[in-house]
Scaffold this motif. Structure first.
Motif, short mmCIF file in Angstrom:
data_model
loop_
_atom_site.label_atom_id
_atom_site.label_comp_id
_atom_site.label_asym_id
_atom_site.label_seq_id
_atom_site.Cartn_x
_atom_site.Cartn_y
_atom_site.Cartn_z
N ASP A 2 4.81 1.97 0.32
CA ASP A 2 4.17 1.13 -0.49
C ASP A 2 4.92 0.84 -1.62
O ASP A 2 6.04 1.24 -2.15
CB ASP A 2 2.89 1.83 -0.68
CG ASP A 2 2.96 2.84 -1.70
OD1 ASP A 2 2.26 3.08 -2.64
OD2 ASP A 2 3.95 3.68 -1.17
N LYS A 4 4.40 0.58 -5.18
CA LYS A 4 4.31 1.38 -6.00
C LYS A 4 5.74 2.26 -5.99
O LYS A 4 6.24 2.83 -7.04
CB LYS A 4 3.16 2.21 -6.21
CG LYS A 4 2.12 1.54 -6.54
CD LYS A 4 0.96 2.25 -7.26
CE LYS A 4 -0.13 1.50 -7.80
NZ LYS A 4 -1.07 2.11 -8.48
N ARG A 310 2.66 -6.06 -4.46
CA ARG A 310 1.84 -6.10 -3.50
C ARG A 310 1.22 -7.33 -2.89
O ARG A 310 1.02 -7.72 -1.73
CB ARG A 310 0.39 -5.32 -3.89
CG ARG A 310 -0.51 -4.88 -2.56
CD ARG A 310 -1.57 -3.89 -3.19
NE ARG A 310 -1.04 -2.83 -4.10
CZ ARG A 310 -1.87 -2.43 -5.07
NH1 ARG A 310 -2.99 -3.13 -5.29
NH2 ARG A 310 -1.44 -1.68 -5.79
#
Lengths: 313, 305
Positions: A2, A4, A310
């Motif tokens: 992801d 992050k 994102r």
């Protein structure tokens, strides 16, 4: 993977590249600046463990930084130069202080907790001021860096840099393990609804105290690093505004992620360094910036970063 | 004996000053649920404006009036610009935003008045000493501070218990949503309370000027002590702030004066000289920790919350 995690890995990779790039550009100043950033990042990560995951707003975290730094200072003063002795003393002295402070403070909550942690750090501050043997208000010079043998000579700024970097990685790794462990999940449960955790039969006080002690001990190590960075300790390291700064770093980076405080520490110290070169009155600019961040950003820098990624992804 | 009376009076004088600071803080916290670290900045602004305008005009009372006016204006300005957004936030955000305000005000003061400390005089009509008991002279100025502090405490009590505004303030402290639903302009009430707190802080700052140095950052040490006072007294309670203010003031002054001689009774004088001052400056924090250990909500927690 992801967004992050990608952001975190990129940031750490960039940190690893600082010394060779700075040396190539003939700007060794940046090695020192980023070493300082990482020292404060360790302190901020330790605070984030209890603040971001446990919801404990400790306004006295600078006390452990000071205890760690004074451990190195006082041992050096008495001729003990061993690195392991320095760092172990810093770690355990800060842990012991956090145990006592936490035992009293954690009986309270909310504002009372904020204020009592502040009061305890003031106690430690005044203790530092009154240590006349160790320089009192004026502080104490440290003759030599902590001695880890010839292979790890902290006098060399680049070696010191990677030493701090390695410790930062260790604490980030440990932190991420703690956060995902049963203990960490319990801690987050306490943050979101302590009464329910108590009703479920968990002795929440013990969990909070354990987290508080861990945070204090890690911050003690950051303090020992700080003493090695500046070769000087004085009570000003424990001044209450320092606790405010560490809190600010955590908030700037964004709560509830361990890598966030690293961004926060970098943002705060770089901002400070840039502003103080622009004007003597940099605090008049820094203050309003901090206010704006608090008023208008709920997620912090890392949150913005990760959110942007994102959206794109 | 003379020394004891003098130290206790010094403690009372410091205590009423802490009360003036703590009263504003505890009102603001009790009613708006807001932690205001910048309260010390209003104290500092008060001290600076009074010292500067006293030096310019030669009139202490004019300086006092100017200080109160400026502090109230600054207080209302930060209430409107910063705090209105902060009321609904958690305590952490409030601590950090007001921390930013402190940095800002400390630096602004340095920009306006320079980084060297300002000197504040005791006005002529309050200078000198007076015999309070036969053989015990005491500075008039400090007696005046005690008198002003006690008067303000009384007025504040009357304001809160006997007037319509006070009734609204108490109502706001117990249930502000209900108060708003009953048609009271809560926002206006907040600004009013904030202005009141700012005036009290400035008053404390003006009176502190001739005793302490007027310098950038002077607000913080007294701010932290004022927080100790409201935490010991029970947050939101004016009565608690008054009693705890006097308690902290007297414990601090007496501790500084007598802890060292007391320690010599139990240990060597070298050890006493070493730990006496350290213990003295830590004493009120020890007191606070002890109070919170026994009563986590302070001595006089306000009822109904």
């Amino acid at each position: 993977m992801d967004a992050k995690r990608v952001a975190a890995i990129i940031a750490l990779a960039l940190l690893a590249l600082v010394p060779p790039v700075a040396m190539a550009a003939d700007a060794p100043f940046y090695v020192g600046l980023f070493a300082r950033i990482m020292v404060f990042a360790i302190a901020a990560v330790s605070l984030d463990l209890i603040l971001g995951y446990g919801g404990l707003v400790s306004f006295g975290h600078a006390a452990y930084l000071g205890i760690g730094a004074y451990a190195v200072g006082i041992l050096s003063f008495h001729g003990v130069t061993g690195g392991f002795a320095h760092f172990a003393t810093a770690f355990f002295a800060a842990a012991a202080a956090a145990l006592v402070i936490g035992f009293v403070s954690l009986r309270t909550s909310g504002v009372y907790f904020i204020m009592i942690t502040l009061a305890f750090s003031q106690m430690v501050y005044f203790l530092g001021v009154s240590l006349n043997q160790y320089g009192g208000d004026d502080g104490l010079n440290i003759a030599r860096h902590s001695n880890f043998g010839a292979a790890l000579d902290l006098k060399d700024p680049v070696v010191f840099y990677y030493f701090v970097f390695a410790l930062l990685l260790v604490f980030l790794f440990l932190g991420s393990r703690i956060v995902r462990s049963r203990f960490g999940v319990l801690l987050q449960g306490v943050k979101s609804n302590e009464r329910r955790m108590i009703a479920l039969g968990f002795p929440t006080f013990r969990y909070k105290l354990a987290a508080f002690v861990m945070a204090g001990a890690i911050c003690g190590v950051a303090g020992a690093l700080f003493a090695n960075l500046t070769l000087f300790v004085s009570p000003s390291i424990m001044h209450w505004t320092r606790s405010g700064e560490i809190l600010m770093m955590v908030i700037l980076g964004g709560l509830g992620s361990l890598i966030g405080p690293v961004f926060g520490a970098a943002a705060y110290l770089i901002l400070e360094s840039v502003l103080s070169r622009l004007t003597e009155h940099w605090q008049a600019v820094l203050g309003p910036i901090l206010i704006l961040v608090v008023l208008f950003s709920k997620t912090g820098l890392y949150g913005l970063f990760a959110m942007g990624a994102r959206r794109r992804g | 004996m003379i020394y004891v009376v003098e130290q206790v009076l010094n403690g009372v004088q410091f205590g009423v000053m802490l009360f003036l600071m703590a009263a504003g803080l505890t009102l603001i916290f009790g009613i708006m649920n807001l932690i205001n670290l910048a309260h010390g900045s209003l104290y500092m602004v008060g001290a600076y404006v009074a010292a500067a305008s006293f030096a310019a005009t030669g009139s202490f009372l004019l300086g006092l009036a100017a200080a109160l006016a400026v502090a109230v204006i600054v207080g209302i300005a930060i209430e409107i610009v910063v705090f209105r957004t902060l009321y609904e936030r958690d305590h952490l955000d409030q601590v950090l935003a007001t921390f930013g305000l402190i940095l800002f005000f400390n630096e602004m003061v340095r920009i306006i008045w320079g980084s060297t400390a300002l000197y504040a005089w005791v006005p002529d009509f309050l200078s000198g000493r007076v015999e309070i008991l036969p053989g015990i002279p005491y500075p008039v100025y400090r007696l005046a501070i005690i008198a002003v502090g006690l008067t303000v405490a009384l007025l504040l009590y009357l304001l809160i218990v006997r007037t319509r505004i006070g009734m609204l303030i108490r109502a706001g402290a117990s249930n502000r949503i209900m108060l708003g639903a009953l048609g009271v302009n809560v926002r206006m009430l907040y600004t009013l309370v904030f202005a009141l707190g700012a005036a009290l802080a400035a008053l404390a700052g003006v009176m502190a000027g001739p005793i302490f140095t007027v310098e950038s950052g002077m607000g913080e040490s007294v701010l932290i002590l004022a927080f100790v006072v409201i935490v010991i007294g029970g947050i939101g309670s004016i009565r608690g702030a008054f009693i705890a203010g006097l308690l902290v003031g007297v414990v601090d002054a007496v501790g500084r004066a007598f802890l060292r001689p007391l320690l010599t009774v139990f240990s060597s004088s070298a050890a006493a000289a070493k730990f006496g001052p350290a213990l003295a400056s830590m004493l009120i924090y020890v007191l606070m920790a002890a109070v919170l250990f026994v009563r986590p909500q302070g001595l006089f927690p306000p009822r109904g919350r």
